[in-house]
Design an enzyme around this catalytic site. Structure first.
Site, PDB file in Angstrom:
ATOM      1  N   TRP A  32       0.810  -1.222   0.000  1.00  0.00           N
ATOM      2  CA  TRP A  32       0.000   0.000   0.000  1.00  0.00           C
ATOM      3  C   TRP A  32       0.842   1.270   0.000  1.00  0.00           C
ATOM      4  O   TRP A  32       0.317   2.355  -0.210  1.00  0.00           O
ATOM      5  CB  TRP A  32      -0.914   0.018   1.245  1.00  0.00           C
ATOM      6  CG  TRP A  32      -0.156  -0.312   2.506  1.00  0.00           C
ATOM      7  CD1 TRP A  32      -0.073  -1.534   3.108  1.00  0.00           C
ATOM      8  CD2 TRP A  32       0.677   0.563   3.280  1.00  0.00           C
ATOM      9  NE1 TRP A  32       0.759  -1.489   4.205  1.00  0.00           N
ATOM     10  CE2 TRP A  32       1.231  -0.208   4.340  1.00  0.00           C
ATOM     11  CE3 TRP A  32       0.997   1.923   3.200  1.00  0.00           C
ATOM     12  CZ2 TRP A  32       2.095   0.334   5.296  1.00  0.00           C
ATOM     13  CZ3 TRP A  32       1.861   2.460   4.143  1.00  0.00           C
ATOM     14  CH2 TRP A  32       2.398   1.671   5.182  1.00  0.00           C
ATOM     15  N   GLU A  83      10.897  -7.982  -3.695  1.00  0.00           N
ATOM     16  CA  GLU A  83      11.321  -6.663  -3.184  1.00  0.00           C
ATOM     17  C   GLU A  83      10.796  -6.578  -1.764  1.00  0.00           C
ATOM     18  O   GLU A  83       9.604  -6.338  -1.543  1.00  0.00           O
ATOM     19  CB  GLU A  83      10.735  -5.543  -4.051  1.00  0.00           C
ATOM     20  CG  GLU A  83      11.269  -5.518  -5.476  1.00  0.00           C
ATOM     21  CD  GLU A  83      12.715  -5.062  -5.578  1.00  0.00           C
ATOM     22  OE1 GLU A  83      13.270  -4.567  -4.575  1.00  0.00           O
ATOM     23  OE2 GLU A  83      13.294  -5.218  -6.662  1.00  0.00           O
ATOM     24  N   ALA A  87      -2.738  -4.049  -2.534  1.00  0.00           N
ATOM     25  CA  ALA A  87      -3.043  -4.136  -1.099  1.00  0.00           C
ATOM     26  C   ALA A  87      -4.469  -3.649  -0.852  1.00  0.00           C
ATOM     27  O   ALA A  87      -4.947  -2.729  -1.533  1.00  0.00           O
ATOM     28  CB  ALA A  87      -2.051  -3.290  -0.311  1.00  0.00           C
ATOM     29  N   LYS A 130      -2.532  -8.227  -7.750  1.00  0.00           N
ATOM     30  CA  LYS A 130      -3.318  -8.055  -6.521  1.00  0.00           C
ATOM     31  C   LYS A 130      -2.734  -6.898  -5.711  1.00  0.00           C
ATOM     32  O   LYS A 130      -1.658  -7.014  -5.134  1.00  0.00           O
ATOM     33  CB  LYS A 130      -3.269  -9.341  -5.668  1.00  0.00           C
ATOM     34  CG  LYS A 130      -4.289  -9.272  -4.529  1.00  0.00           C
ATOM     35  CD  LYS A 130      -3.899 -10.042  -3.294  1.00  0.00           C
ATOM     36  CE  LYS A 130      -2.991  -9.303  -2.372  1.00  0.00           C
ATOM     37  NZ  LYS A 130      -3.558  -8.094  -1.739  1.00  0.00           N
ATOM     38  N   GLU A 142      11.934  -2.699  11.132  1.00  0.00           N
ATOM     39  CA  GLU A 142      11.589  -1.611  10.235  1.00  0.00           C
ATOM     40  C   GLU A 142      10.606  -0.682  10.949  1.00  0.00           C
ATOM     41  O   GLU A 142       9.559  -1.141  11.403  1.00  0.00           O
ATOM     42  CB  GLU A 142      10.895  -2.234   9.012  1.00  0.00           C
ATOM     43  CG  GLU A 142      11.371  -1.744   7.714  1.00  0.00           C
ATOM     44  CD  GLU A 142      10.639  -2.388   6.546  1.00  0.00           C
ATOM     45  OE1 GLU A 142       9.898  -3.379   6.725  1.00  0.00           O
ATOM     46  OE2 GLU A 142      10.819  -1.882   5.439  1.00  0.00           O
ATOM     47  N   CYS A 171      10.332   1.353   2.101  1.00  0.00           N
ATOM     48  CA  CYS A 171      11.347   0.318   2.353  1.00  0.00           C
ATOM     49  C   CYS A 171      12.728   0.939   2.349  1.00  0.00           C
ATOM     50  O   CYS A 171      13.658   0.405   2.944  1.00  0.00           O
ATOM     51  CB  CYS A 171      11.256  -0.746   1.273  1.00  0.00           C
ATOM     52  SG  CYS A 171      11.288  -0.041  -0.380  1.00  0.00           S
TER      53      CYS A 171
HETATM   54  P1  NAP Z   1       2.851  -7.104   3.436  1.00  0.00           P
HETATM   55  O1  NAP Z   1       2.045  -7.257   4.636  1.00  0.00           O
HETATM   56  O2  NAP Z   1       3.929  -8.077   3.170  1.00  0.00           O
HETATM   57  O3  NAP Z   1       1.824  -7.066   2.214  1.00  0.00           O
HETATM   58  C1  NAP Z   1       2.228  -6.819   0.894  1.00  0.00           C
HETATM   59  C2  NAP Z   1       1.192  -7.392  -0.055  1.00  0.00           C
HETATM   60  O4  NAP Z   1       1.189  -8.800   0.080  1.00  0.00           O
HETATM   61  C3  NAP Z   1      -0.236  -6.944   0.229  1.00  0.00           C
HETATM   62  O5  NAP Z   1      -0.919  -6.827  -0.987  1.00  0.00           O
HETATM   63  C4  NAP Z   1      -0.766  -8.092   1.062  1.00  0.00           C
HETATM   64  O6  NAP Z   1      -2.173  -8.202   1.089  1.00  0.00           O
HETATM   65  C5  NAP Z   1      -0.133  -9.259   0.358  1.00  0.00           C
HETATM   66  N1  NAP Z   1      -0.056 -10.480   1.157  1.00  0.00           N
HETATM   67  C6  NAP Z   1       0.122 -10.607   2.482  1.00  0.00           C
HETATM   68  N2  NAP Z   1       0.149 -11.910   2.826  1.00  0.00           N
HETATM   69  C7  NAP Z   1      -0.020 -12.623   1.687  1.00  0.00           C
HETATM   70  C8  NAP Z   1      -0.080 -14.007   1.380  1.00  0.00           C
HETATM   71  N3  NAP Z   1       0.057 -14.949   2.316  1.00  0.00           N
HETATM   72  N4  NAP Z   1      -0.271 -14.379   0.103  1.00  0.00           N
HETATM   73  C9  NAP Z   1      -0.388 -13.457  -0.864  1.00  0.00           C
HETATM   74  N5  NAP Z   1      -0.338 -12.115  -0.649  1.00  0.00           N
HETATM   75  C10 NAP Z   1      -0.136 -11.707   0.620  1.00  0.00           C
HETATM   76  O7  NAP Z   1       3.567  -5.678   3.386  1.00  0.00           O
HETATM   77  P2  NAP Z   1       2.899  -4.241   3.585  1.00  0.00           P
HETATM   78  O8  NAP Z   1       2.723  -3.986   5.019  1.00  0.00           O
HETATM   79  O9  NAP Z   1       1.725  -4.065   2.681  1.00  0.00           O
HETATM   80  O10 NAP Z   1       4.048  -3.326   2.982  1.00  0.00           O
HETATM   81  C11 NAP Z   1       5.119  -2.903   3.719  1.00  0.00           C
HETATM   82  C12 NAP Z   1       6.340  -3.773   3.461  1.00  0.00           C
HETATM   83  O11 NAP Z   1       6.684  -3.724   2.085  1.00  0.00           O
HETATM   84  C13 NAP Z   1       7.561  -3.264   4.199  1.00  0.00           C
HETATM   85  O12 NAP Z   1       8.273  -4.328   4.762  1.00  0.00           O
HETATM   86  C14 NAP Z   1       8.379  -2.606   3.097  1.00  0.00           C
HETATM   87  O13 NAP Z   1       9.748  -2.510   3.369  1.00  0.00           O
HETATM   88  C15 NAP Z   1       8.075  -3.469   1.926  1.00  0.00           C
HETATM   89  N6  NAP Z   1       8.343  -2.773   0.669  1.00  0.00           N
HETATM   90  C16 NAP Z   1       9.435  -3.139  -0.043  1.00  0.00           C
HETATM   91  C17 NAP Z   1       9.749  -2.463  -1.217  1.00  0.00           C
HETATM   92  C18 NAP Z   1      10.956  -2.846  -2.016  1.00  0.00           C
HETATM   93  O14 NAP Z   1      11.016  -2.453  -3.168  1.00  0.00           O
HETATM   94  N7  NAP Z   1      11.914  -3.577  -1.474  1.00  0.00           N
HETATM   95  C19 NAP Z   1       8.929  -1.421  -1.663  1.00  0.00           C
HETATM   96  C20 NAP Z   1       7.812  -1.070  -0.897  1.00  0.00           C
HETATM   97  C21 NAP Z   1       7.531  -1.758   0.270  1.00  0.00           C
HETATM   98  P3  NAP Z   1      -2.930  -8.154   2.525  1.00  0.00           P
HETATM   99  O15 NAP Z   1      -2.592  -6.830   3.113  1.00  0.00           O
HETATM  100  O16 NAP Z   1      -4.354  -8.352   2.204  1.00  0.00           O
HETATM  101  O17 NAP Z   1      -2.388  -9.271   3.376  1.00  0.00           O
END
Ligand code: NAP
Length: 499
Positions: free
Chosen positions: A171, A271, A197, A195, A402, A305
């Site tokens: 998100w 990522e 967020a 898909k 983080e 991130c």
């Molecule tokens: P997240 O909880 O891992 O969720 C990311 C996405 O994955 C959401 O669409 C989420 O949907 C989905 N998801 C969660 N569990 C899943 C599963 N078991 N199967 C399939 N999809 C699943 O992360 P977030 O809180 O949204 O984002 C923050 C994180 O992203 C931070 O750790 C940040 O560092 C990282 N990030 C990394 C980068 C990079 O380029 N390295 C860039 C941006 C963000 P739901 O919310 O419905 O579970």
């Protein structure tokens, strides 16, 4: 000193806000058509500045997900046969449309994600740039022709689309994290199911409408919004119909998805999370270092991130650096991202606000001093003020977790060796920042840091033309740059006998 809070309750959306939200399709995009979810399931999207609902979007079931993937599979063969120029033209039209509609797209993003309008405009432009960048890369997919070492045979080396892809985005950058995957997928000739967020589906749905208008054939990009990510995505990963997963999100979820992908040996791009060190040496230009720290910390309210998570400052300049940083962070105006002059919007939701509060309380309990901020703002909305902490214990949770919020912990150091060791003392390795005026030191430290990216005297490294990605538990693969398209291409070698 203190952050100016402007958290006045918003009772109703403005007419323009209503119009911008109403214009976005709320269904699933499957095979070029907007459809309801099975049993007309839906969920609400909330405004993080108020906690009030903005809109209701389709809540896909596993069988909706399956239909979306089947549409991607059905479209794959013909899309792979389109010319690079056709695919580039679609991406360029989408790039132009995003710029034509930048004001509405930015407002939409601010409403669902919270970031200030100026930042949202910046993200729309950044997101569009991935389309322009990969429009060029589509035209440069190349191969090779080689004589076998023993002579006789010839090797023809060509690149082909990987096949149908599953794309999952977070998100925090609701549009750019999407275009960074959709752009190279289209350029390479891959179809996909994306898909987004559940906190920020509207930006992705608006993007889907733009891609259709830009002439993308039916089934090439399918969008599945849902609340039960695992229930919908795991069967798709395990189905054997998809050939790749590209994921941006937390390291924890990334590890689960890697396990699922292993069952079908899917190609993966990951990522994941970060824990970026921001290092200021005693010979750095302090004005530049403070403004770099502001960018590395406050971009996206720290919900990035790439956000500076640990600020290591040489002991001889830490007091002055901390004073200036606290002054600048403390003077930022906090409020609803749509309000004039606001530089700090709300965090995404109540758990995010709670987590940041806990991390700060833990650091303070371990002896940290609060130079500015330090307490969550009262509701409505999920606001947390820019916070600077000095004297942070190495045992504090925010040294290893983080933060994902506007909190800058300052830690003194004495020697180069000591700071490099501390910076590398983490399972993460996405990005690191170094401020110094000594070129040799900059390169020496830059090479020793265990991260996929290093900002030398700059607080922002993201650029669609540069390879973005991490090492260690921050991920696998690179997005953007000239190599970003390779994540969506397979290399094929054809051997030709010349006898
Ligand atoms: P997240 O909880 O891992 O969720 C990311 C996405 O994955 C959401 O669409 C989420 O949907 C989905 N998801 C969660 N569990 C899943 C599963 N078991 N199967 C399939 N999809 C699943 O992360 P977030 O809180 O949204 O984002 C923050 C994180 O992203 C931070 O750790 C940040 O560092 C990282 N990030 C990394 C980068 C990079 O380029 N390295 C860039 C941006 C963000 P739901 O919310 O419905 O579970």
């Amino acid at each position: 000193m203190g952050t100016t809070a402007q958290t006045n309750p918003v009772e109703r959306l403005s007419d323009r806000e209503e119009r911008v939200i109403a214009a976005v399709p709320k269904g699933l995009l499957i095979d070029g058509t907007w459809v309801d979810a099975e049993r007309e399931g839906a969920f609400e999207v909330l405004d993080p500045s108020t906690g009030l609902p903005l809109a209701s979007v389709a809540d896909a079931t596993p069988s909706d997900g399956r239909r979306a993937l089947e549409a991607a599979v059905a479209a794959q063969q013909s899309f792979a046969l389109t010319s690079p120029r056709e695919r580039a033209d679609i991406l360029m039209r989408a790039f132009e449309m995003m710029h034509e509609r930048i004001e509405d797209l930015a407002l939409l993003m601010t409403l669902e994600m919270g970031k200030p309008l100026a930042d949202a405009r910046g993200e729309v432009a950044y997101a569009a740039e991935f389309f322009r960048h990969f429009a060029s890369e589509a035209l440069r997919i190349n191969g090779g022709y080689q004589t076998a070492p023993a002579g006789g045979a010839r090797f023809l080396i060509t690149k082909q689309p990987v096949g149908p892809c599953l794309l999952i985005t977070p998100w925090n950058f609701p549009m750019a994290m999407g275009t960074r995957k959709i752009g190279p997928a289209i350029a390479a000739g891959c179809t996909s199911v994306i898909k987004p967020a559940p906190q920020t589906p509207l930006s992705m749905l608006a993007l889907g409408a733009i891609l259709l208008e830009a002439g993308l054939p039916a089934g090439v990009v399918n969008i599945v919004t849902c609340l039960q990510a695992n229930d919908v995505m795991e069967p798709l990963i395990r189905s054997g119909l998809a050939r790749k997963l590209s994921f941006t999100g937390s390291t924890q979820v990334g590890k689960t998805l890697l396990e699922q992908c292993a069952q079908r040996v899917l190609r993966t791009s990951m990522e994941l999370g970060g824990n970026a060190p921001f290092i200021v040496f005693d010979d750095a230009d302090l004005d530049e270092a403070v403004s770099g720290a502001m960018a590395a910390k406050m971009r996206n309210m720290g919900e990035a991130c790439t956000a500076a998570n640990r600020m290591y400052v040489h002991e001889s300049v830490i007091e002055e650096f901390g004073r200036r940083l606290a002054e600048q962070m403390g003077s930022l105006s906090m409020g609803r991202g749509t309000d004039d002059g606001v530089a700090v919007g709300p965090l995404i939701d109540a758990p995010a606000q709670q987590k940041v509060s806990e991390l700060v309380a833990d650091a303070v309990a371990l002896g940290a001093d609060v130079l500015t901020g330090g307490e969550p703002a009262p509701g409505p909305g999920y606001f947390y003020p820019p916070t600077v902490l000095s004297g942070v214990s190495r045992r504090a949770r925010l040294m290893t977790e983080e933060i994902f919020g506007p909190v800058a912990p300052l830690i003194p150091f004495t020697t180069e060796d000591e700071v490099v060791t501390a910076a590398n003392d983490t399972p993460y390795g996405l990005v690191a920042y170094v401020y110094t005026n000594d070129l040799r030191r900059a390169l020496r430290v830059g090479e020793r840091l265990e991260s996929g990216m290093v900002g030398l005297n700059q607080g922002v490294v993201s650029n669609p033309a540069a390879p973005f990605g991490g090492v260690k538990e921050s991920g696998l693969g690179r997005e953007g740059g000239a190599i970003g398209i390779d994540e969506f291409l397979e290399v094929k070698y054809i051997g030709l006998a010349m006898r």
